[in-house]
Design an enzyme around this catalytic site. Sequence first.
Site, PDB file in Angstrom:
ATOM      1  N   LYS A   9      12.210  22.676  -8.343  1.00 22.30           N
ATOM      2  CA  LYS A   9      11.691  22.894  -9.697  1.00 22.30           C
ATOM      3  C   LYS A   9      10.184  22.630  -9.781  1.00 22.30           C
ATOM      4  CE  LYS A   9      16.065  21.969 -12.119  1.00 22.30           C
ATOM      5  NZ  LYS A   9      16.709  21.209 -13.231  1.00 22.30           N
ATOM      6  N   TYR A  49      18.910  30.096 -17.744  1.00 22.87           N
ATOM      7  CA  TYR A  49      19.651  28.987 -18.368  1.00 22.87           C
ATOM      8  C   TYR A  49      20.375  29.416 -19.653  1.00 22.87           C
ATOM      9  CZ  TYR A  49      17.943  25.284 -15.254  1.00 22.87           C
ATOM     10  OH  TYR A  49      17.703  24.462 -14.178  1.00 22.87           O
ATOM     11  N   PHE A  57      18.268  20.524 -25.642  1.00 20.79           N
ATOM     12  CA  PHE A  57      17.165  20.465 -24.687  1.00 20.79           C
ATOM     13  C   PHE A  57      16.721  21.840 -24.182  1.00 20.79           C
ATOM     14  CE2 PHE A  57      21.162  19.641 -22.326  1.00 20.79           C
ATOM     15  CZ  PHE A  57      21.131  20.658 -21.380  1.00 20.79           C
ATOM     16  N   ASN A 112      14.086  16.865 -12.918  1.00 20.85           N
ATOM     17  CA  ASN A 112      14.928  16.264 -11.882  1.00 20.85           C
ATOM     18  C   ASN A 112      14.830  16.968 -10.526  1.00 20.85           C
ATOM     19  OD1 ASN A 112      16.273  18.551 -12.615  1.00 20.85           O
ATOM     20  ND2 ASN A 112      18.154  17.536 -13.289  1.00 20.85           N
ATOM     21  N   HIS A 115      17.595  22.236  -8.538  1.00 21.67           N
ATOM     22  CA  HIS A 115      18.755  22.886  -9.176  1.00 21.67           C
ATOM     23  C   HIS A 115      19.756  23.287  -8.103  1.00 21.67           C
ATOM     24  CE1 HIS A 115      21.161  25.732 -11.552  1.00 21.67           C
ATOM     25  NE2 HIS A 115      21.109  26.497 -10.475  1.00 21.67           N
ATOM     26  N   GLU A 126      23.674  33.579  -9.949  1.00 19.19           N
ATOM     27  CA  GLU A 126      22.326  33.004  -9.841  1.00 19.19           C
ATOM     28  C   GLU A 126      21.575  33.560  -8.628  1.00 19.19           C
ATOM     29  OE1 GLU A 126      23.359  28.782 -12.090  1.00 19.19           O
ATOM     30  OE2 GLU A 126      22.766  28.751  -9.978  1.00 19.19           O
TER      31      GLU A 126
HETATM   32  P1  IDP Z   1      22.767  20.307 -13.479  1.00 19.05           P
HETATM   33  O1  IDP Z   1      21.361  20.823 -13.177  1.00 19.05           O
HETATM   34  O2  IDP Z   1      23.028  18.990 -12.832  1.00 19.05           O
HETATM   35  O3  IDP Z   1      23.841  21.331 -13.195  1.00 19.05           O
HETATM   36  P2  IDP Z   1      23.086  20.951 -16.310  1.00 19.05           P
HETATM   37  O4  IDP Z   1      23.939  20.186 -17.259  1.00 19.05           O
HETATM   38  O5  IDP Z   1      23.561  22.296 -15.862  1.00 19.05           O
HETATM   39  O6  IDP Z   1      22.793  19.987 -15.052  1.00 19.05           O
HETATM   40  O7  IDP Z   1      21.653  21.098 -17.002  1.00 19.05           O
HETATM   41  C1  IDP Z   1      20.708  22.004 -16.498  1.00 19.05           C
HETATM   42  C2  IDP Z   1      19.351  21.328 -16.479  1.00 19.05           C
HETATM   43  O8  IDP Z   1      18.974  21.013 -17.813  1.00 19.05           O
HETATM   44  C3  IDP Z   1      19.306  19.964 -15.757  1.00 19.05           C
HETATM   45  O9  IDP Z   1      19.156  20.065 -14.366  1.00 19.05           O
HETATM   46  C4  IDP Z   1      18.103  19.321 -16.419  1.00 19.05           C
HETATM   47  O10 IDP Z   1      16.874  19.828 -15.897  1.00 19.05           O
HETATM   48  C5  IDP Z   1      18.261  19.779 -17.849  1.00 19.05           C
HETATM   49  N1  IDP Z   1      19.020  18.827 -18.679  1.00 19.05           N
HETATM   50  C6  IDP Z   1      20.354  18.580 -18.634  1.00 19.05           C
HETATM   51  N2  IDP Z   1      20.719  17.655 -19.539  1.00 19.05           N
HETATM   52  C7  IDP Z   1      19.580  17.311 -20.184  1.00 19.05           C
HETATM   53  C8  IDP Z   1      19.295  16.400 -21.265  1.00 19.05           C
HETATM   54  O11 IDP Z   1      20.162  15.718 -21.809  1.00 19.05           O
HETATM   55  N3  IDP Z   1      17.979  16.337 -21.668  1.00 19.05           N
HETATM   56  C9  IDP Z   1      16.995  17.082 -21.103  1.00 19.05           C
HETATM   57  N4  IDP Z   1      17.225  17.965 -20.106  1.00 19.05           N
HETATM   58  C10 IDP Z   1      18.498  18.071 -19.650  1.00 19.05           C
HETATM   59 MG    MG Z   2      24.166  23.179 -14.094  1.00 23.45          MG
END
Ligand code: IDP
Ligand code: MG
Length: 137
Positions: A9, A49, A57, A112, A115, A126
């Site tokens: 990312k 997304y 978010f 984070n 992905h 994807e």
């Molecule tokens: P994942 O990447 O672990 O599959 P997802 O729930 O699919 O997690 O969420 C996609 C992306 O959205 C996450 O990797 C993160 O960057 C962001 N994200 C997820 N939950 C939150 C949140 O509660 N606050 C802000 N960003 C979030």
């Molecule tokens: Mg996800």
Amino acid sequence: MERTLAIIKPDAVASRLAGAILQRMEAGGFELRGMRLVHLTRAEAEGFYAVHRERPFFDSLTAFMSSGPAIVLTLEADDAIRRWRELMGATDPGKAAPGTLRREFGTSIERNATHGSDAPETAAAEIGYFFRGVELG
Ligand code: IDP
Ligand code: MG
């Protein structure tokens, strides 16, 4: 063999962590089948997304994902989807296990570092979002 879509990312690319993350992919036994630097438009990030468009978010996430260059990859390995998510760790770096990429390189639940696809159907969709079949090794 199975394929998954991984992204280094924008936060990780900006912090010059791309090389370290690529090294962890290779050390983890993943074959690189596709790799490209992309600077997503806001619309492209929103498309990627789309499943999250109702989440609070979504605006912040898609602004972040279009904020700078990212690296999109197709990784191949036995059980690649599960194993790549295991190497990444939990979504929230604060909750990710020690030694995982998000624990080491992520700075917030949004920023984070990486992905990974979460299921065979989403991996296929994807990978198709970023790569044409002829681009994959
Ligand atoms: P994942 O990447 O672990 O599959 P997802 O729930 O699919 O997690 O969420 C996609 C992306 O959205 C996450 O990797 C993160 O960057 C962001 N994200 C997820 N939950 C939150 C949140 O509660 N606050 C802000 N960003 C979030
Ligand atoms: Mg996800």
